[in-house]
Every structure is written in structure tokens, then in C-alpha cells.
Design an enzyme around this catalytic site. Sequence first.
Site, PDB file in Angstrom:
ATOM      1  N   GLU A 175     -22.546   5.539 -62.083  1.00 37.74           N
ATOM      2  CA  GLU A 175     -23.439   4.506 -62.639  1.00 37.74           C
ATOM      3  C   GLU A 175     -23.976   4.905 -64.014  1.00 37.74           C
ATOM      4  OE1 GLU A 175     -23.376   1.761 -61.260  1.00 37.74           O
ATOM      5  OE2 GLU A 175     -23.136   2.023 -59.099  1.00 37.74           O
TER       6      GLU A 175
ATOM      7  N   HIS B 244     -31.668   5.527 -59.118  1.00 40.31           N
ATOM      8  CA  HIS B 244     -31.005   4.554 -58.251  1.00 40.31           C
ATOM      9  C   HIS B 244     -30.947   5.118 -56.836  1.00 40.31           C
ATOM     10  CE1 HIS B 244     -28.147   1.845 -56.496  1.00 40.31           C
ATOM     11  NE2 HIS B 244     -27.188   2.736 -56.442  1.00 40.31           N
TER      12      HIS B 244
ATOM     13  N   HIS C  36     -27.369  -3.491 -51.764  1.00 38.86           N
ATOM     14  CA  HIS C  36     -26.963  -2.188 -52.298  1.00 38.86           C
ATOM     15  C   HIS C  36     -28.146  -1.221 -52.456  1.00 38.86           C
ATOM     16  CE1 HIS C  36     -24.238   0.094 -55.335  1.00 38.86           C
ATOM     17  NE2 HIS C  36     -25.207   0.879 -54.920  1.00 38.86           N
TER      18      HIS C  36
END
Length: 277
Positions: A115, A138, A209
Amino acid sequence: MKVLDAEFVQGFIRMANDGWEQGWHERNGGNLSYRVKAEEVELVDENFCPQEWQPIGTSVPNLAGEYFLVTGSGKYFRNVILAPQDNICLIELDEKGENYRIVWGLERGGRPTSELPSHLMNLEVKKLQDENYRVVYHAHTTNIIALTFVLPLEDAVFTRELWEMATECPVVFPQGVGVVPWMVPGGREIAVATSELMKKYDLAIWAHHGMFAAGYDFDLTFGLMHTAEKSAEILVKTLSMRPDKLQTITPENFRDLAKDFHVELPEAFLFEKGKGK
Ligand code: 2HA
Ligand code: ZN
């Protein structure tokens, strides 16, 4: 000084482990990045051993020449504390902000987080807003993810629900929270969508997610993720007991809170709801 002795590296490792202990990082789930201060780079640059330049996959001209501490792609958060040198790395960006090279870490091979485009684009948006932003995180936060299956994927709905379930939420994230619909992770498209939301918010939910959080330091960024996820847990528990709320925090209550805590809560999130919602 050795890289692992630096305070910012220790703070990074602690945060990664805190996230693992929360249960947000199954397998190789989640990633963390820190925009290193110039004086921190100087403390440790004697250890640098630059590798080949690689394309970032997007362009972040406003971060050109800067250094970032990031987790490794496919690496497990639970291993960071045991062998940080194999699971995280320091990268340098080139003078255009289009390529990176590893200068320390990932000693058994590997690349920065999958990412990386999202992390760097978010860090760029935040830096342009306020130089003090340095951390992007994240995590696969269980309860937030669960809510993305039952609530409309709208900023206003998630913001209002999270605010209602814990009084501290509007004080901790008064701008609210953004929602990205389901998208393929890892690429430029989801990075662009997330960084658009980061212009308004410090928190973005990725449907089905997880979440992205941005902040000045490790404490604030971890705290933001933790606060939002805890509020989501309370909502999941409440909805599991009964489908409606007997009472809740009202728009008027939020306005009173905003006055006393000196925060501005956008009226767009203080809409009237139907009974029991
Ligand atoms: O595996 O969480 O979004 C790392 C991720 C990708
Ligand atoms: Zn993920």
C-alpha cells in the site's frame, strides 16, 4: 547511532506491536508508515546502504527527497518486534517523488508495503495541510469492517454513528470519517480515492477491508484508530442486542459538547434521524 536505537524507530515498533495485540493484523494484514524528520535521518544515516531505485507507482512531488520508515510487503506485524530489521525498512524518495530506494532494513529481502502508493499520497496530502502530520496507519479493524456490511457506505452515516456510540469520538475526530467503497487494494486508484478523503478527514474507512488513519505522531494516530474501532465495537454490540436505540446522543447534545470542548462539528453530520435510529 544504530537505527534500532533511535526513538522514532522504537515508537514505530511499539505501535506495530500494539496493533498486533489488538487483533487488527492477521497474517500480513495492515501497514504503517512514518515520515522521518531531517534531524532523525541525520542520527542514523551512517548505517544507510542504498539499494536500486524502484518506481513508487504514483507521483508525490511534495515528498521528494524525504525518508520514510515503512512496514514490508507480505511481512507480519507480529514479527516486527522480534526482528524489526527483517520486517520494516527505511526508504528514500528521489528528487521527483516518483521512485524510492531502500536504505536500511528488510535484511532478508523484500519490498515496502503493497500500500505504499496510498501511504505516500496520504502523507503528501496531510503534509500540504499541516507539516506536523507524519504517521499513516492501515489496520484491519474488525468491528469497522463488520459495519461496512450493514450501514450505507456514506461519510455522514459512519461519522454520525461512530460519534453517537462514544462521547469522546466527536472530540477526537471532529471533522468526521470518510468512506471508500470496495476497491482493489494496493494500487493507485484506491490511493487517489483515499487521499481525496484525507483532504477532509484524518480517518478513511475502506469498505469490507479496514481503515486508514493519519496523525502527527504514533500516539495520536494509534489513538485515533483505537477510538474509532472501539466505537464501532459498541455499535456492533448494541445492534446485536436490538435493532434500534432506546436513547442516544442527540444533535443538540453534540452542539453543547462542541461548545464546551471547543471543537467545530459540521452541521452536515447533525441531521435529524428517524425514531430509534
Ligand atoms: O496485506 O493490508 O491492504 C497488507 C494489506 C493490504
Ligand atoms: Zn489491508
